[in-house]
Design an enzyme around this catalytic site. Structure first.
Site, PDB file in Angstrom:
ATOM      1  N   GLY A  24       0.804  -1.215   0.000  1.00  0.00           N
ATOM      2  CA  GLY A  24       0.000   0.000   0.000  1.00  0.00           C
ATOM      3  C   GLY A  24       0.837   1.264   0.000  1.00  0.00           C
ATOM      4  O   GLY A  24       0.526   2.236  -0.713  1.00  0.00           O
ATOM      5  N   LYS A 159      -8.355 -15.230   0.557  1.00  0.00           N
ATOM      6  CA  LYS A 159      -8.056 -14.295  -0.519  1.00  0.00           C
ATOM      7  C   LYS A 159      -8.920 -14.590  -1.748  1.00  0.00           C
ATOM      8  O   LYS A 159      -9.390 -13.669  -2.430  1.00  0.00           O
ATOM      9  CB  LYS A 159      -6.575 -14.370  -0.895  1.00  0.00           C
ATOM     10  CG  LYS A 159      -5.619 -13.860   0.165  1.00  0.00           C
ATOM     11  CD  LYS A 159      -5.782 -12.372   0.437  1.00  0.00           C
ATOM     12  CE  LYS A 159      -5.207 -11.520  -0.669  1.00  0.00           C
ATOM     13  NZ  LYS A 159      -5.262 -10.062  -0.330  1.00  0.00           N
TER      14      LYS A 159
END
Length: 372
Positions: A24, A159
């Site tokens: 990120g 996921k």
């Protein structure tokens, strides 16, 4: 090394979820670099790490497992695009993976839909295609995801479930467009799972052995390239949004799709490890390297796991590591090349140099602090 297409000045208002984490924070840095007129907001559980120096970036502490808190943050920011990189550590308990990866992602999608977000890019994983007894040889997005009882890694199952939720939400409403990025083997400055254990192995003088004969190709992906793929996906979704109600042709479509992302440079597993060790200072000749039998290494890994579990520690060799180091795991990224215009910005050698140099520099800074 390709520089890629010229950046557009602005992506509008972009919210990077997990923007203080490894991937990120690199995405935030790349937005600043390539799209300087964008308005960037970062949402993370704690925003005290990996903060960018730019005063134009706003940081927001928040828990994606709290729907009401998310609703308030989205109402304040009103983003045009969301990039979701939030995920717990691979070794976190299963209930945390469920709570963050699955429920947290669903909360984000709902908050984004209600806030009128145009583009939602989700970080998935190339490992959703990997199961027991499966080797990934030039695998592409047509390969099925492996979930549930067939998937030995619970993290990977969550996921996959999160990716499914994101893609199923595409065009609900019609103005909400979503896609998923599936990176393979991310490494680079700030990673904690790939390069640091390899550098530690060099420092412990463990470079004199390898598992298997080093004939298995593996994908490692430099983190800035993964960040770049996310930004290309945002651009593509925003472009598609500007054309609504038109729908792109199937062979051009980005919304509702998943994209495998690698460096496009499959490498023999132990060649990558030795490139890392060489950058760290290792000069051991290959004729001095011992080759361990994979089955023997797997058994030793299991024994060490049991012993270190009793001691409350993690061993330097696990069964998973023994398996991965002898496994073919590489992918076809033609879909990302053709639909996103993806070309890696940084090649593998340069990525290794940057990543290892960062570890050495950080260690030197820590040593200087302790000596003062």
């Amino acid at each position: 090394m390709s520089e890629g297409p010229s950046p557009k000045p602005s992506l509008g208002k972009v919210l990077v979820v997990g923007g203080c984490g490894f991937l990120g924070s690199h995405i935030v840095n790349l937005i600043v670099k390539r799209h300087p007129e964008s308005q960037i907001s970062v949402l993370d559980l704690r925003t005290n790490l990996n903060r960018h120096a730019s005063p134009k970036i706003s940081y927001h502490d928040g828990d994606i497992t709290n729907p009401e808190a998310l609703k308030a943050i989205f109402a304040k920011i009103r983003p045009d695009a969301v990039i979701n990189t939030a995920s717990p550590h691979f070794n976190a308990p299963p209930q945390i993976h469920d709570k963050v990866n699955v429920e947290g992602t669903k909360n984000l999608v709902k908050a984004a839909q209600e806030a009128g977000v145009n583009a939602f890019v989700h970080t998935s994983s190339a490992s959703v295609l990997l199961g027991p007894g499966i080797e990934l040889v030039n695998a592409d997005e047509r390969w099925p995801m492996i979930t549930g009882d067939a998937q030995p890694e619970y993290y990977t199952t969550t996921k996959a479930y999160a990716e499914t939720a994101v893609l199923e939400a595409n065009r609900t409403p019609a103005t909400f467009l979503s896609c998923a990025i599936r990176p393979a083997g991310i490494f680079g400055e700030g990673d904690v799972q790939c390069l640091p254990p390899m550098v530690t192995a060099y420092r412990k003088r463990q470079t004199k052995w390898q598992i298997g004969t080093n004939e298995n190709l593996f994908d490692f992906t430099y983190v800035e390239n993964v960040a770049y793929a996310h930004l290309l996906a945002v651009q593509a979704l925003l472009h598609t949004h500007s054309m609504i109600p038109s729908v792109p042709l199937d062979n051009e479509r980005v919304d509702g799709e998943a994209f495998l992302i690698t460096n496009g440079q499959p490498v023999y597993f132990w060649d990558f490890a030795r490139a890392v060790w060489h950058e760290a200072g290792d000069r051991l000749p290959l004729n001095k390297v011992w080759k361990l039998d994979p089955d023997f290494a797997w058994a030793i890994g299991g024994l060490l796991e049991w012993i270190f579990w009793a001691l409350g520690r993690k061993p330097s060799l696990t069964r998973q590591q023994a398996r991965y180091s002898t496994l073919n795991k590489y992918h076809n990224i033609d879909k990302a090349r053709n639909r996103l215009g993806y070309r890696p910005l940084v090649d593998l050698d340069e990525g290794v140099r940057r990543g290892v140099r960062h570890i050495i520099e950080q260690d030197e800074k820590e040593s200087q602090k302790k000596s003062q």
